[in-house]
Structures are given as C-alpha cells and as structure tokens.
Design a protein around this motif. Sequence first.
Motif, PDB file in Angstrom:
ATOM      1  N   TRP A 138      24.375 -29.790 -14.130  1.00 18.05           N
ATOM      2  CA  TRP A 138      23.623 -29.307 -12.973  1.00 18.05           C
ATOM      3  C   TRP A 138      23.464 -30.426 -11.937  1.00 18.05           C
ATOM      4  O   TRP A 138      23.646 -30.217 -10.740  1.00 18.05           O
ATOM      5  N   ILE A 152      25.514 -22.253 -12.311  1.00 15.67           N
ATOM      6  CA  ILE A 152      25.160 -21.650 -13.603  1.00 15.67           C
ATOM      7  C   ILE A 152      26.402 -21.174 -14.349  1.00 15.67           C
ATOM      8  O   ILE A 152      26.593 -21.482 -15.522  1.00 15.67           O
ATOM      9  N   ASN A 166      24.863 -17.736 -20.002  1.00 13.61           N
ATOM     10  CA  ASN A 166      24.283 -17.853 -18.655  1.00 13.61           C
ATOM     11  C   ASN A 166      22.756 -17.845 -18.661  1.00 13.61           C
ATOM     12  O   ASN A 166      22.126 -18.628 -17.962  1.00 13.61           O
ATOM     13  N   ARG A 206      20.360 -20.755 -17.242  1.00 14.85           N
ATOM     14  CA  ARG A 206      19.397 -20.457 -16.171  1.00 14.85           C
ATOM     15  C   ARG A 206      17.982 -20.870 -16.591  1.00 14.85           C
ATOM     16  O   ARG A 206      17.231 -21.462 -15.808  1.00 14.85           O
ATOM     17  N   ARG A 210      15.704 -23.756 -14.764  1.00 13.12           N
ATOM     18  CA  ARG A 210      14.386 -23.421 -14.213  1.00 13.12           C
ATOM     19  C   ARG A 210      13.286 -24.285 -14.812  1.00 13.12           C
ATOM     20  O   ARG A 210      12.309 -24.605 -14.134  1.00 13.12           O
ATOM     21  N   GLN A 253      14.425 -26.193  -8.194  1.00 13.05           N
ATOM     22  CA  GLN A 253      14.577 -24.816  -8.644  1.00 13.05           C
ATOM     23  C   GLN A 253      13.207 -24.226  -8.963  1.00 13.05           C
ATOM     24  O   GLN A 253      12.933 -23.083  -8.642  1.00 13.05           O
TER      25      GLN A 253
END
Length: 81
Positions: free
Chosen positions: A21, A27, A38, A42, A46, A52
């Motif tokens: 990242w 993603i 995925n 994610r 987060r 984010q």
Amino acid sequence: MSRREKSSGLTPQETTVMDLWDKGHGIGAISTASGIPNGTVRRIVRMYDAGQALDVAYAQRCRVASIAYLAAIAACGGRFV
C-alpha cells in the motif's frame, strides 16, 4: 526488512499489505500479488492507513448529514419555502 520493523506489532500479513500500500499499489493489485482476499486487504488498509481512516470518517459524517437533510425534507412535506 521493510521500513516496518518487527516491533511494529503488525502481523506478517498486515506488514505485507501495508508495505505494498505504501508503495502505491491498489487493493486489487495487493490482493493479486499477495493472494490475500480483497476484503481482508481493505480491512487492513482501513485499520492502519491514517489517510484512509480520515476518508472513512468523512464519509460517515456525510451520510449522517444526508440522513438529517432527508428527514428535514420529510418533516416539511417535501415543500420548500
């Protein structure tokens, strides 16, 4: 070793995701490269990416404002003065 030291408290999976990242991968690209689903990618992003997290908090505030706006419209019968 990546810039995230072993003492960071992240699991190896979290470290992999956050390293990719930080390099600018999305993603889907992280999921493909690492084999991590995925949804998991994610969730990790987060949890640990401050930018984010700010976006998520902003989106939640916007949603609350939208609900309040719709409630106000409903309260006046949909008529604006």
